[in-house]
Design an enzyme around this catalytic site. Structure first.
Site, PDB file in Angstrom:
ATOM      1  N   GLY A  14       0.841  -1.271  -0.073  1.00  8.88           N
ATOM      2  CA  GLY A  14       0.115  -0.044  -0.002  1.00  8.88           C
ATOM      3  C   GLY A  14       0.864   1.274   0.030  1.00  8.88           C
ATOM      4  CB  VAL A  20       5.536   2.741  -1.896  1.00  3.33           C
ATOM      5  CG1 VAL A  20       6.965   2.427  -2.058  1.00  3.33           C
ATOM      6  CG2 VAL A  20       4.742   1.765  -2.323  1.00  3.33           C
ATOM      7  CG  ASP A 129      -0.591   9.841  12.262  1.00  2.00           C
ATOM      8  OD1 ASP A 129      -1.810  10.298  12.406  1.00  2.00           O
ATOM      9  OD2 ASP A 129      -0.040   9.353  11.157  1.00  2.00           O
TER      10      ASP A 129
END
Ligand code: ADP
Length: 303
Positions: A14, A20, A129
């Protein structure tokens, strides 16, 4: 063709925030790994110095609930970070309508999330995050936090990529008001949003801009009163919002236990100084009262 004389590259898994991610086999151990390629671009010089020091520290984070950073090396303009490979993530579990999550299953996922956070917060490392697709799940059902500390090393997620927009839904109000100094409480807020999402089976506070995110927060919990969050007016991007009364949290989560609701309300405390800490949350009666958390190996997973 091997990367760094060690990893046999396989398919792309993904596109992530920083570049990547592809699957590979570690020829040294025979294990499957996930390699995150991070474009260094123009920042290269600067990133190399600070990033390598920070990455060295990330390699030392070893806990059953933290994704293991196996290796890190530069290769053709990119920094490669090698992680243990994980089957799925919590977002896939939440979105899978064939999966029924019992209160005991939710407690198990939340407990593992808190254990991982607790280990890092004790070492003064913040995640910054947290979101369901950063909570990876292994074949044995173990949940592990991914991307720990990357936000600090490589900058906060860049808004020009659409997939990063989702992180906004988990952002604490102090960050939305532009706080430059913030602490572990930002991870607790995000974990609260993930807890709510496990209960509701949809993202809880879905703002479509930072301003709208704050509006969604205020619609859920009421605009913060001066005594609830005395320092809010000092934050760089503070603006006064039109008064909104707080609906009862019970009306938003009609089916959950009193213990779950009490923990949730403490995670969504406005003042970051007053917000429950991860350590306190682990001692909350939600985790000791029935039902006991599901054994990770018995948790439902996508087929
Ligand atoms: P984001 O930055 O948007 O959180 P990531 O860079 O973490 O995304 O991941 C991008 C893709 O790679 C995702 O689809 C994720 O499922 C996959 N991935 C990331 N880390 C791993 C891992 N350790 N094992 C398996 N797949 C992974």
């Amino acid at each position: 063709k091997k990367v760094a004389d060690r990893y046999l590259k396989q398919e792309v898994l993904g596109q992530g925030t920083y570049g990547v991610v592809f699957k590979a086999t570690d020829t040294k151990t025979g294990k499957t790994v996930a390699i995150k390629k991070i474009r260094l671009g123009k920042q290269r010089e600067g990133v190399n110095i600070t990033a390598l020091r920070e990455i060295k520290m990330l390699k030392e984070l070893k806990d059953p609930h933290i994704i293991l950073l196996i290796d890190a090396f530069p290769h053709k303009e990119n920094l490669h970070l090698v992680f243990e490979f994980m089957e799925t993530d919590l977002e896939a579990v939440i979105r899978d309508s064939n999966i029924f999550l019992s209160p005991a299953d939710i407690k198990s996922y939340l407990l593992m999330t808190f254990k991982g956070l607790s280990y890092c917060h004790e070492k003064w490392v913040l995640h910054r995050d947290m979101k369901p697709n950063n909570l990876l799940i292994g074949v044995d059902g173990q949940l592990k936090l991914a991307d720990f500390g990357l936000a600090r090393i490589f900058g906060s997620p860049n808004r020009k990529f659409t997939h990063q927009v989702f992180a906004r839904w988990y952002r604490a109000p102090e960050l939305l008001f532009g706080a430059k100094e913030y602490g572990a409480a930002v991870d607790v807020w995000a974990a609260g949003c993930i807890f709510a999402e496990l209960l509701l089976r949809r993202p809880f506070l879905q703002g479509n801009s930072d301003i709208d995110q704050l509006s969604k927060i205020f619609a859920a919990f009421g605009t913060p009163k001066a005594d609830q969050w005395p320092d809010v007016t000092d934050l760089p991007d503070y603006v006064e919002y039109q008064f909104v009364p707080a609906p009862s949290l019970r009306s938003l989560f009609p089916a959950v236990s009193d213990d779950a609701l009490d923990l949730l309300s403490k995670m969504f405390t406005y003042d970051p100084k007053a917000r429950i800490s991860v350590k306190q949350a682990l001692e909350h009666r939600y985790f000791t009262s029935a039902p006991a958390p599901t054994d990770p190996a018995k948790l439902p997973k996508p087929v």
